[in-house]
Design an enzyme around this catalytic site. Sequence first.
Site, short mmCIF file in Angstrom:
data_model
loop_
_atom_site.label_atom_id
_atom_site.label_comp_id
_atom_site.label_asym_id
_atom_site.label_seq_id
_atom_site.Cartn_x
_atom_site.Cartn_y
_atom_site.Cartn_z
N LYS A 81 0.89 -1.12 -0.05
CA LYS A 81 0.01 0.01 0.09
C LYS A 81 1.06 1.29 -0.09
CE LYS A 81 -4.26 1.33 0.15
NZ LYS A 81 -5.44 0.60 -0.41
N GLY A 182 -24.48 4.01 1.89
CA GLY A 182 -23.64 4.36 0.97
C GLY A 182 -23.76 4.02 -0.63
#
Length: 348
Positions: A81, A182
């Site tokens: 990441k 969402g």
Amino acid sequence: MAALWDFPDFDDHEDVHLFRDPESGLTAVIAIHSTHLGPAGGGVRFWHYADKNAAIIDSLRLSRGMSYKNAMAGLAMGGGKGVILAGADKIKSPAIIAAFARSIDRLGGRYVTAQDVGMSAQDMIDLHAVTPFVSGLPPKAGGAGGDPGPSTAKGVFLGVQAAAKRALGASDMKGVRVAIQGVGSVGGGLARYLAEAGAILTLADVDQGRARHLAKSLGAAVVDAHCIMTVEADIFSPCALGAILDETSIADLRVKAVAGGANNQLARPDHGRELQARGILYAPDYVINAGGIINVATEYLGDGGTTEVDAKIAGIPSRLSSIWDESTATGLPPSDVADRMARSLIGR
Ligand code: NAD
């Protein structure tokens, strides 16, 4: 102050790189958790952190999550990441992007980046002008790659179907009640698939206009964002924020299953056991939401086009079923079973 090796989220990461380029103002971290299965794949986020250690901790946690996600998706990729530390003004300059690209390049392909929070499709193109170690570039006709959202939504839909079958014995989605938190790229796409399949939907978004607009076109109900986790439904599908499942919210859920696209849904790993104790089936987030990474990894690895991507996404329900089977057999919560499976795949 604890050393990096002693941070609770340090999981024998293979390497953690700290970058600083005074000329452009870049401050960045690239954490490589594992390259056991291939180059460490995982997006880069551009985010303003309260302090630099918070950014390092985020990169440690998220890179381990990518190792698990890529391994469980059957991809020849490890986990990594990138985090670019934004200033309070969150201004992202071309010089910062170019400096981050040079940082990726220096790792010689051990880390392959992709789009994450705060980064755009254009940023991926700009990174790629400097380094080849970038995925999620605009696809050619019939090719893999591009915006991962639609592929993630497709996989989450298949996972929600699998959860309905497992938790309710439903052979299809007709009349199954799903509450979606969402309705952006993933949640909106999921809602469209579910409406098409005959599910009864309740939608919520902090952007109420967005929820209402979508609900109108799909014949769905809308509730306030703060109410969605207490709606009585068959399935709750979190597709917004992470860390939304904790003691309080789990106690208030009125559903048979939780299956959605958001990353890091459990506030703490042991909240998986609380869901299990309440008899709520859980679809581990990094297994159900792997469609997007399947798409961009297939593009990067040159493993095929949209047909191959769809075939791999179609494997998500059977992966979930094997986790749930193992959970039933061992009594462990599905989240723990998934972690164990993932760790064994990466040789840990
Ligand atoms: P998005 O920004 O397109 O959509 C998120 C939506 O959630 C927005 O409409 C936002 O207004 C809404 N939202 C924010 N806070 C909310 C709240 N408290 N209650 C209700 N709604 C709220 O993002 P996305 O790409 O759809 O991603 C959604 C989630 O899925 C994130 O957790 C992301 O990390 C995860 N995810 C996305 C992908 C992908 O391919 N896009 C892949 C894997 C995981």
